[in-house]
Design an enzyme around this catalytic site. Structure first.
Site, short mmCIF file in Angstrom:
data_model
loop_
_atom_site.label_atom_id
_atom_site.label_comp_id
_atom_site.label_asym_id
_atom_site.label_seq_id
_atom_site.Cartn_x
_atom_site.Cartn_y
_atom_site.Cartn_z
CB CYS A 1 66.14 69.61 -32.29
SG CYS A 1 65.94 69.48 -34.18
CG HIS B 1 69.46 67.15 -36.14
ND1 HIS B 1 69.57 66.38 -36.15
CD2 HIS B 1 67.91 67.77 -36.17
CE1 HIS B 1 67.88 66.06 -36.23
NE2 HIS B 1 67.82 66.72 -35.99
#
Length: 340
Positions: A133, A246
């Site tokens: 990711c 994130h």
């Protein structure tokens, strides 16, 4: 003759990424004929909604992939290692969200905005790997910079949400936060230290070189996706007390000079990127704003005054969507458009 609809299996359907894969398939109107939801015996009897209907979850076994055209895997590396080759032998094309095949020389590692042409290599093993990711959101932003000015070096520090470690990790953040406010004992299970109101410079296991596995994923995957082993990458990955999204601080050094204005213009035109960069009005990417979005947000674009041809920027994305589920479905969309 090209099919109009495809039989799709979601492996790990009851997990954090698997459930979002279902949402993304529905949202993007993927041409699903039959959907097959697969998980472990613990999920037997569960039912998930897809397009207004309750679909039973089936137990994953070696016979699960008969008649399946595309299998989306997100049930852990050991499951993928065992069952993705079985699915491929059954005729399904596998899009694997784990690290099991990412660095396999015969498996393409794909971010559709960066290297969609690599999807053609799926025919070697019937498997396409979905990157880590943190790597996905970074390379989406790096691609236009590299194409214009050739990146020599990348220094990245990540600020990764607890959702990247699964539901238990998110629950632990919530429970610890409540415990601290209530004056109760803070219990640790998922993380080795308290995560509430804390930052842990430790994601995945430590390796002999002092880096974590997560950090080396970013190093190795970036070069493979960008198709350029000359790019030098170093990473520090940090878990922060955030539920979703994130964030990354990225410093790049390029062969050719790019001004901040030029870099901003390139990123504004880049597929899958939204530039939020108006510091005079406190506009920059925030984790809370990227949740449930599929784009990569970039801001704080500025020249690095300490090094020649250096740039700094801040990148934020939803790690469950673009960092996993959406990227996998985007790969499947290209598969059916150009190859199946």
């Amino acid at each position: 003759m090209k099919k109009e609809k495809y039989n799709v299996a979601v492996v790990g359907a009851t997990g954090a990424v698997g459930t979002v894969m279902l949402e993304v398939l529905e949202e993007r109107n993927f041409p699903v004929d039959q959907i097959k939801l697969l998980a472990s015996e613990r999920s037997l009897g569960a039912r998930l909604r897809f397009r207004g209907k309750e679909v039973p979850v089936e137990v994953l076994d070696a016979n699960s992939f008969k008649g399946v055209d595309i299998a989306l895997f997100s049930a852990g590396g050991t499951i993928s290692e065992r069952f993705a080759p079985i699915a491929a032998q059954s005729g399904a094309v596998c899009v694997d969200n784990t690290s099991a095949f990412r660095m396999h020389p015969e498996v393409p590692l794909v971010v559709p905005e960066v290297n969609p042409q690599a999807i053609a290599e799926y025919k070697k093993m019937g498997i396409i790997a979905n990157p880590n990711c943190s790597t996905i959101q970074m390379v989406v932003a790096l691609k236009p910079i590299h194409d214009k000015a050739k990146i020599k070096r990348v220094v990245v520090s990540t600020y990764q949400a607890t959702s990247g470690a699964g539901k238990r990790a998110m629950d632990e953040l919530a429970q610890q936060t409540q415990a601290l406010f209530s004056g109760e004992e803070v219990k640790k299970q998922k993380f080795p230290h308290q995560i509430a109101f804390n930052c842990l410079p430790h994601i995945d296991v430590f390796l002999d070189n002092g880096y974590t596995k997560e950090e080396m994923k970013m190093v190795n995957e970036t070069c493979k996706i960008m198709g350029d082993d000359s790019i030098k990458v170093t990473a520090t990955c940090v878990r922060v007390p955030v539920f979703g999204g994130h964030s990354e601080s990225v410093n790049v050094q390029t062969e050719k000079k790019l001004t901040a204005r030029e870099a901003r213009a390139l990123l504004e035109k880049a597929p899958g990127v939204i530039v939020k960069d108006d510091v005079a009005h406190n506009v920059y990417p925030l984790a809370v704003d990227c949740v449930n979005r599929d784009e990569v947000f970039v801001g704080r674009i500025r020249e690095d005054e300490s090094v020649e041809n250096g740039l700094n920027f801040w990148i934020v994305a939803d790690n469950i969507r673009k960092g996993a589920a959406t990227n996998a479905v985007q790969i499947a969309e290209i598969l059916i458009k150009d190859y199946l």
